[in-house]
Design a protein around this motif. Structure first.
Motif, PDB file in Angstrom:
ATOM      1  N   ILE A 183     -11.971  -7.402  -8.189  1.00 52.93           N
ATOM      2  CA  ILE A 183     -10.839  -8.328  -8.021  1.00 52.93           C
ATOM      3  C   ILE A 183     -10.657  -8.735  -6.557  1.00 52.93           C
ATOM      4  N   GLU A 184     -10.633  -7.748  -5.651  1.00 52.94           N
ATOM      5  CA  GLU A 184     -10.322  -8.006  -4.249  1.00 52.94           C
ATOM      6  C   GLU A 184     -11.541  -8.431  -3.430  1.00 52.94           C
ATOM      7  N   GLY A 185     -12.640  -7.719  -3.595  1.00 50.11           N
ATOM      8  CA  GLY A 185     -13.841  -8.092  -2.863  1.00 50.11           C
ATOM      9  C   GLY A 185     -13.833  -7.612  -1.414  1.00 50.11           C
ATOM     10  N   GLU A 186     -14.928  -7.876  -0.721  1.00 54.84           N
ATOM     11  CA  GLU A 186     -15.108  -7.406   0.652  1.00 54.84           C
ATOM     12  C   GLU A 186     -14.132  -8.038   1.636  1.00 54.84           C
ATOM     13  N   GLU A 187     -13.737  -9.276   1.370  1.00 63.80           N
ATOM     14  CA  GLU A 187     -12.852  -9.963   2.304  1.00 63.80           C
ATOM     15  C   GLU A 187     -11.482  -9.301   2.426  1.00 63.80           C
ATOM     16  N   PHE A 189     -12.123  -4.108   0.446  1.00 60.71           N
ATOM     17  CA  PHE A 189     -12.792  -3.337  -0.601  1.00 60.71           C
ATOM     18  C   PHE A 189     -14.290  -3.635  -0.512  1.00 60.71           C
ATOM     19  N   THR A 190     -14.914  -3.050   0.500  1.00 59.40           N
ATOM     20  CA  THR A 190     -16.292  -3.407   0.845  1.00 59.40           C
ATOM     21  C   THR A 190     -17.345  -2.798  -0.071  1.00 59.40           C
ATOM     22  N   SER A 191     -16.974  -1.752  -0.808  1.00 61.49           N
ATOM     23  CA  SER A 191     -17.921  -1.123  -1.732  1.00 61.49           C
ATOM     24  C   SER A 191     -17.144  -0.385  -2.815  1.00 61.49           C
ATOM     25  N   ILE A 192     -17.849  -0.002  -3.871  1.00 67.11           N
ATOM     26  CA  ILE A 192     -17.184   0.732  -4.951  1.00 67.11           C
ATOM     27  C   ILE A 192     -16.692   2.107  -4.477  1.00 67.11           C
ATOM     28  N   PRO A 193     -17.500   2.865  -3.705  1.00 65.48           N
ATOM     29  CA  PRO A 193     -16.985   4.150  -3.208  1.00 65.48           C
ATOM     30  C   PRO A 193     -15.700   3.994  -2.382  1.00 65.48           C
ATOM     31  N   ARG A 194     -15.656   2.946  -1.531  1.00 68.36           N
ATOM     32  CA  ARG A 194     -14.448   2.726  -0.736  1.00 68.36           C
ATOM     33  C   ARG A 194     -13.281   2.320  -1.630  1.00 68.36           C
ATOM     34  N   SER A 195     -13.559   1.584  -2.659  1.00 61.72           N
ATOM     35  CA  SER A 195     -12.517   1.171  -3.602  1.00 61.72           C
ATOM     36  C   SER A 195     -12.018   2.369  -4.405  1.00 61.72           C
ATOM     37  N   VAL A 196     -12.944   3.279  -4.756  1.00 57.59           N
ATOM     38  CA  VAL A 196     -12.547   4.500  -5.462  1.00 57.59           C
ATOM     39  C   VAL A 196     -11.668   5.361  -4.548  1.00 57.59           C
ATOM     40  N   TYR A 197     -12.010   5.415  -3.259  1.00 59.61           N
ATOM     41  CA  TYR A 197     -11.187   6.138  -2.280  1.00 59.61           C
ATOM     42  C   TYR A 197      -9.768   5.565  -2.293  1.00 59.61           C
ATOM     43  N   TRP A 198      -9.653   4.236  -2.302  1.00 60.10           N
ATOM     44  CA  TRP A 198      -8.331   3.607  -2.340  1.00 60.10           C
ATOM     45  C   TRP A 198      -7.593   3.998  -3.610  1.00 60.10           C
ATOM     46  N   ALA A 199      -8.308   4.038  -4.741  1.00 59.49           N
ATOM     47  CA  ALA A 199      -7.689   4.379  -6.022  1.00 59.49           C
ATOM     48  C   ALA A 199      -7.156   5.813  -6.000  1.00 59.49           C
ATOM     49  N   VAL A 200      -7.932   6.724  -5.407  1.00 61.42           N
ATOM     50  CA  VAL A 200      -7.495   8.128  -5.310  1.00 61.42           C
ATOM     51  C   VAL A 200      -6.247   8.235  -4.445  1.00 61.42           C
ATOM     52  N   VAL A 201      -6.262   7.564  -3.288  1.00 60.60           N
ATOM     53  CA  VAL A 201      -5.127   7.601  -2.373  1.00 60.60           C
ATOM     54  C   VAL A 201      -3.877   7.017  -3.022  1.00 60.60           C
ATOM     55  N   THR A 202      -4.060   5.942  -3.774  1.00 53.99           N
ATOM     56  CA  THR A 202      -2.925   5.283  -4.425  1.00 53.99           C
ATOM     57  C   THR A 202      -2.405   6.097  -5.605  1.00 53.99           C
ATOM     58  N   LEU A 203      -3.326   6.634  -6.406  1.00 51.41           N
ATOM     59  CA  LEU A 203      -2.936   7.393  -7.593  1.00 51.41           C
ATOM     60  C   LEU A 203      -2.203   8.678  -7.224  1.00 51.41           C
ATOM     61  N   THR A 216      -0.262   8.950  -4.766  1.00 46.68           N
ATOM     62  CA  THR A 216       0.949   8.472  -4.072  1.00 46.68           C
ATOM     63  C   THR A 216       0.935   8.794  -2.578  1.00 46.68           C
ATOM     64  N   VAL A 217      -0.255   9.011  -2.005  1.00 44.65           N
ATOM     65  CA  VAL A 217      -0.341   9.258  -0.569  1.00 44.65           C
ATOM     66  C   VAL A 217      -0.145   7.962   0.200  1.00 44.65           C
ATOM     67  N   GLY A 218      -0.911   6.937  -0.160  1.00 45.72           N
ATOM     68  CA  GLY A 218      -0.741   5.602   0.409  1.00 45.72           C
ATOM     69  C   GLY A 218      -0.926   5.513   1.904  1.00 45.72           C
ATOM     70  N   TYR A 219      -2.143   5.704   2.400  1.00 44.37           N
ATOM     71  CA  TYR A 219      -2.393   5.606   3.839  1.00 44.37           C
ATOM     72  C   TYR A 219      -2.172   4.194   4.374  1.00 44.37           C
ATOM     73  N   GLY A 220      -2.417   3.191   3.559  1.00 41.91           N
ATOM     74  CA  GLY A 220      -2.202   1.813   3.991  1.00 41.91           C
ATOM     75  C   GLY A 220      -3.363   1.210   4.752  1.00 41.91           C
ATOM     76  N   ASP A 221      -4.488   1.961   4.865  1.00 39.51           N
ATOM     77  CA  ASP A 221      -5.650   1.409   5.560  1.00 39.51           C
ATOM     78  C   ASP A 221      -6.355   0.337   4.743  1.00 39.51           C
ATOM     79  N   ILE A 222      -6.163   0.360   3.423  1.00 38.83           N
ATOM     80  CA  ILE A 222      -6.687  -0.680   2.532  1.00 38.83           C
ATOM     81  C   ILE A 222      -5.551  -1.092   1.605  1.00 38.83           C
ATOM     82  N   ALA A 223      -5.378  -2.373   1.424  1.00 36.17           N
ATOM     83  CA  ALA A 223      -4.309  -2.854   0.547  1.00 36.17           C
ATOM     84  C   ALA A 223      -4.752  -4.131  -0.150  1.00 36.17           C
ATOM     85  N   PRO A 224      -4.424  -4.278  -1.421  1.00 31.13           N
ATOM     86  CA  PRO A 224      -4.792  -5.506  -2.151  1.00 31.13           C
ATOM     87  C   PRO A 224      -3.965  -6.700  -1.673  1.00 31.13           C
TER      88      PRO A 224
END
Length: 281
Positions: free
Chosen positions: A175-179, A182-196, A198-206
């Protein structure tokens, strides 16, 4: 009338003092041990403060060596006062005791390794032996039993969470893409873990509306997921409520088994005598 031949040996007496908290000597030993552990942790923390270390480096170093030597002597005594030393050496506390003793010695080889002495904080778990109150000991025992009983359910739950993060991470990557970071699936999975979680570092956001909608669902889902393991363990603890409140701090000198019932004479695990005074009678 007991003769000298029937008196407990020095190893049996020392075992009772070191491993148990049923006597005044045992309680005093544990209190001194905990004070030494706390002091050593404070020393390590103070040593990390550059201004303080510069001014009192020698005093801190000497104090740390004194405590390390005392812990080394304690470790040796723990090994020689039981019939099967391997039972202690490879036990949880045996490994922790060793790991909390060797950092200072390793500092001769690996610079900065003495900071690992902070592992001694784990030794503070022995505080339950000093607080010999039935509800505390019983609660800790029930928690251990509950965790063991619920480990299969928790593992299944964690496996489900991992799969969920993989799926959600992949969807967000599409959905979001590299721009949008979300440059790769592993990085996107990292975001999903952080969000799920409820830590929410904010380094990646949709940034897209649909991505933000998915993120909102994940955030709400995270609150529900946090409660599941708690419910599983709580359910198991309820099953064992009141089943183990009568345990004492006696530790078998032969196999190191604990959690013996009050007034027990023999070890439930190996049958060896628990009370030195009852030995050779």
């Amino acid at each position: 009338m007991k003769n000298s031949a029937n008196k407990p040996s020095w190893k049996e007496r020392l075992h009772e003092i070191i491993y148990e908290a049923d006597t005044k000597e045992g309680k005093l030993f544990d209190v001194i041990l905990l004070v030494a552990i706390i002091a050593s942790i404070i020393l390590v923390m103070l040593e990390s403060v550059e201004s303080f270390d510069t001014k009192y480096h020698d005093q801190l170093n000497i104090s740390e060596w004194v405590i390390t030597i005392l812990f080394s002597i304690e470790y040796v005594l723990r090994v020689i006062t039981i019939k099967k030393p391997s039972k202690y050496i490879f036990s949880f506390f045996g490994i922790i005791d060793l790991l909390s003793t060797i950092p200072k010695y390793l500092s001769f080889i690996i610079i900065g390794s003495h900071n690992l002495a902070a592992l001694r904080a784990l030794r503070l778990l022995r505080v339950f032996r000093i607080l010999k109150v039935a509800r505390y000991i019983g609660a800790s025992n029930r928690l251990i039993v509950a965790l063991k009983a619920s480990r299969a359910k928790i593992l299944v739950f964690l496996f489900f969470v991992i799969i969920l993060c993989l799926i959600l991470g992949t969807i967000m990557y599409m959905i979001e893409g590299e721009e949008n970071g979300f440059t790769s699936i592993p990085r996107s999975v990292y975001w999903a873990v952080v969000t799920l979680t409820t830590v929410g570092y904010g380094d990646i956001a949709p940034n897209t509306p649909f991505g933000q909608f998915i993120a909102s669902i994940i955030m709400v889902l995270g609150y529900g997921i946090i409660a599941i393991p708690t419910g599983i363990v709580s359910s198991e603890m309820t099953k064992h409520e009141g089943s183990d409140l009568d345990f004492n701090t006696q530790s078998c000198p032969n196999c190191l088994a604990d959690r013996h019932k009050e007034n027990s004479i023999f070890c439930y695990n190996c049958g060896d005598t628990l009370n030195p005074d009852e030995r050779n009678t």
